[in-house]
Scaffold this motif. Structure first.
Motif, PDB file in Angstrom:
ATOM      1  N   LYS A 174      -5.398   4.000   3.373  1.00  0.00           N
ATOM      2  CA  LYS A 174      -6.067   5.338   4.340  1.00  0.00           C
ATOM      3  C   LYS A 174      -7.450   5.370   4.132  1.00  0.00           C
ATOM      4  CE  LYS A 174      -1.841   7.673   4.214  1.00  0.00           C
ATOM      5  NZ  LYS A 174      -1.129   9.040   3.485  1.00  0.00           N
ATOM      6  N   GLY A 175      -8.503   5.365   5.211  1.00  0.00           N
ATOM      7  CA  GLY A 175     -10.065   5.446   5.180  1.00  0.00           C
ATOM      8  C   GLY A 175     -10.043   6.803   5.823  1.00  0.00           C
ATOM      9  N   GLN A 188       5.939  -1.198  -0.661  1.00  0.00           N
ATOM     10  CA  GLN A 188       5.235  -0.084  -0.922  1.00  0.00           C
ATOM     11  C   GLN A 188       4.742   0.295  -2.359  1.00  0.00           C
ATOM     12  OE1 GLN A 188       6.981   4.060  -1.578  1.00  0.00           O
ATOM     13  NE2 GLN A 188       5.851   4.523   0.386  1.00  0.00           N
ATOM     14  N   VAL A 189       3.398   0.535  -2.624  1.00  0.00           N
ATOM     15  CA  VAL A 189       3.110   0.824  -3.992  1.00  0.00           C
ATOM     16  C   VAL A 189       2.608   2.100  -4.031  1.00  0.00           C
ATOM     17  CG1 VAL A 189       2.649  -1.495  -4.837  1.00  0.00           C
ATOM     18  CG2 VAL A 189       0.885  -0.135  -3.827  1.00  0.00           C
ATOM     19  N   MET A 190       2.734   2.829  -5.132  1.00  0.00           N
ATOM     20  CA  MET A 190       2.333   4.212  -5.219  1.00  0.00           C
ATOM     21  C   MET A 190       1.034   4.484  -5.714  1.00  0.00           C
ATOM     22  SD  MET A 190       5.268   5.627  -4.882  1.00  0.00           S
ATOM     23  CE  MET A 190       7.035   4.909  -4.811  1.00  0.00           C
ATOM     24  N   ALA A 191       0.302   5.373  -4.898  1.00  0.00           N
ATOM     25  CA  ALA A 191      -0.818   5.988  -5.444  1.00  0.00           C
ATOM     26  C   ALA A 191      -1.057   6.643  -6.768  1.00  0.00           C
ATOM     27  CB  ALA A 191      -1.510   6.962  -4.338  1.00  0.00           C
ATOM     28  N   GLY A 244       0.840  -1.161   0.013  1.00  0.00           N
ATOM     29  CA  GLY A 244       0.071  -0.209   0.078  1.00  0.00           C
ATOM     30  C   GLY A 244       0.935   1.327   0.010  1.00  0.00           C
ATOM     31  N   GLU A 245       0.263   2.401  -0.175  1.00  0.00           N
ATOM     32  CA  GLU A 245       0.909   3.649  -0.435  1.00  0.00           C
ATOM     33  C   GLU A 245       1.465   3.950   1.138  1.00  0.00           C
ATOM     34  OE1 GLU A 245      -1.201   7.229  -0.435  1.00  0.00           O
ATOM     35  OE2 GLU A 245      -2.982   6.506   0.426  1.00  0.00           O
ATOM     36  N   PHE A 246       2.321   5.122   0.887  1.00  0.00           N
ATOM     37  CA  PHE A 246       2.857   5.717   2.224  1.00  0.00           C
ATOM     38  C   PHE A 246       2.099   6.016   3.272  1.00  0.00           C
ATOM     39  CE2 PHE A 246       1.869  10.286   2.201  1.00  0.00           C
ATOM     40  CZ  PHE A 246       1.466  10.355   0.947  1.00  0.00           C
ATOM     41  N   GLY A 247       2.404   5.788   4.438  1.00  0.00           N
ATOM     42  CA  GLY A 247       1.326   6.048   5.704  1.00  0.00           C
ATOM     43  C   GLY A 247       0.144   5.083   5.878  1.00  0.00           C
ATOM     44  N   SER A 248      -0.026   4.067   5.170  1.00  0.00           N
ATOM     45  CA  SER A 248      -1.263   3.182   5.248  1.00  0.00           C
ATOM     46  C   SER A 248      -1.006   2.190   6.257  1.00  0.00           C
ATOM     47  CB  SER A 248      -1.213   2.437   3.809  1.00  0.00           C
ATOM     48  OG  SER A 248      -0.066   1.644   3.639  1.00  0.00           O
ATOM     49  N   GLY A 249       0.171   1.819   7.136  1.00  0.00           N
ATOM     50  CA  GLY A 249       0.423   1.174   8.354  1.00  0.00           C
ATOM     51  C   GLY A 249       1.024   0.187   8.190  1.00  0.00           C
ATOM     52  N   SER A 257      11.281  -2.708   4.099  1.00  0.00           N
ATOM     53  CA  SER A 257      10.533  -3.163   3.287  1.00  0.00           C
ATOM     54  C   SER A 257      11.248  -4.442   2.271  1.00  0.00           C
ATOM     55  CB  SER A 257      10.058  -2.291   1.934  1.00  0.00           C
ATOM     56  OG  SER A 257      10.764  -2.398   0.817  1.00  0.00           O
ATOM     57  N   ILE A 258      10.542  -5.421   1.969  1.00  0.00           N
ATOM     58  CA  ILE A 258      11.263  -6.612   1.007  1.00  0.00           C
ATOM     59  C   ILE A 258      11.870  -6.013  -0.281  1.00  0.00           C
ATOM     60  CG2 ILE A 258       8.910  -7.534   0.224  1.00  0.00           C
ATOM     61  CD1 ILE A 258      10.480 -10.250   0.718  1.00  0.00           C
TER      62      ILE A 258
END
Ligand code: ATP
Ligand code: MG
Length: 244
Positions: free
Chosen positions: A212-213, A179-182, A32-37, A134-135
């Protein structure tokens, strides 16, 4: 698979999503993107593994379960472990002592750390969780461009085989982040290429897509899990750690 055990995430919803918590003998990828947990969950699991079995960890009365935390991005925070340990009623000093922290400086180093873990276990360390956060970061940074893609995927593939073997032989849970980019419009590409290719997708037992929600919540979606439906769980990141 025999003797599979489970570790709580400290969120009932997230545990349910995973069929009762994070499994040993499995590779679990959060992407998920940065800050997603993703990193927060890694910290939480490194603490929770130390809980007694009846509280969702893998410690036994005479034997504390330990975590190995391989950090590739410099985002491990001991002070965050202290907060989370307090939130889980674990002594913060012993929580830190039972996390073997290793900073991996490049992909070779990362691969070699994993290859050396069996010797640590044979020396008597009760390692039950491995976190790699991250892997993919080193692999991505070192193999740039199309011409290097095949070699990158091959090395990543071998690394994943090492991880799966470690998980099954020693009954360890392996949690990795990616990490994947939005995209600009706010959607994500759940695109195999973006997350290490088919290689990664096939070796991973559970893939959780995090985003993020509303109102500081996080949403985790389980993707391609064996025997479990694709569905979502909502959790929060609080001062005390991950919660419903
Ligand atoms: P990246 O891809 O950049 O590594 P990530 O998915 O690993 O991102 P995390 O570092 O796990 O993201 O999440 C960071 C978020 O966690 C912060 O934006 C904040 O919302 C939350 N967070 C971190 N520490 C605390 C805390 N002490 N109390 C409450 N929320 C916190
Ligand atoms: Mg992170």
């Amino acid at each position: 698979r025999k003797n599979v055990e489970r570790i709580t995430t400290s969120s009932h919803a997230l545990d349910d999503l995973l069929g009762g918590g994070l499994e040993t003998q499995s590779l679990v990828e959060a992407f998920g993107e940065f800050g997603s947990g993703k990193t927060q969950l890694g910290h939480q699991l490194a603490v929770n593994i130390q809980l007694p079995k009846e509280k969702g960890g893998l410690s036994e009365p005479d034997k504390v379960a330990q975590a190995v935390y391989i950090d590739t991005e410099g985002t491990f925070r001991p002070e965050r472990i202290i907060q989370i340990a307090k939130g889980s009623q674990i002594d913060p000093d012993s929580a830190l002592r039972n996390i073997l922290f290793i900073r991996a400086y490049n992909s070779d180093h990362q691969i070699n750390i994993v290859k050396r873990l069996p010797s640590l276990i044979h020396e008597g360390r009760n390692i039950r969780l491995l976190v790699i956060d991250s892997i993919t970061a080193h692999f991505r940074a070192e193999y740039v461009g199309r011409s290097n893609l095949a070699e990158r995927q091959q090395r990543l593939n071998q690394h994943l085989r090492d991880l799966l073997k470690l998980a099954t032989v020693y009954n360890i849970a392996v949690y990795v982040t990616n990490q994947v980019m939005a995209k600009p419009e706010g959607f994500f590409a759940i695109d195999q290429q973006a997350v290490g290719g088919h290689v990664l997708a096939h070796a991973i037992t559970y893939r959780i897509f995090m985003r993020k929600g509303k109102d500081r919540t996080r949403i985790a979606r389980l993707i391609d899990a064996p025997h479990l439906p694709e569905r979502e769980a909502i959790f929060r990141i609080t001062e005390e750690g991950i919660r419903d």
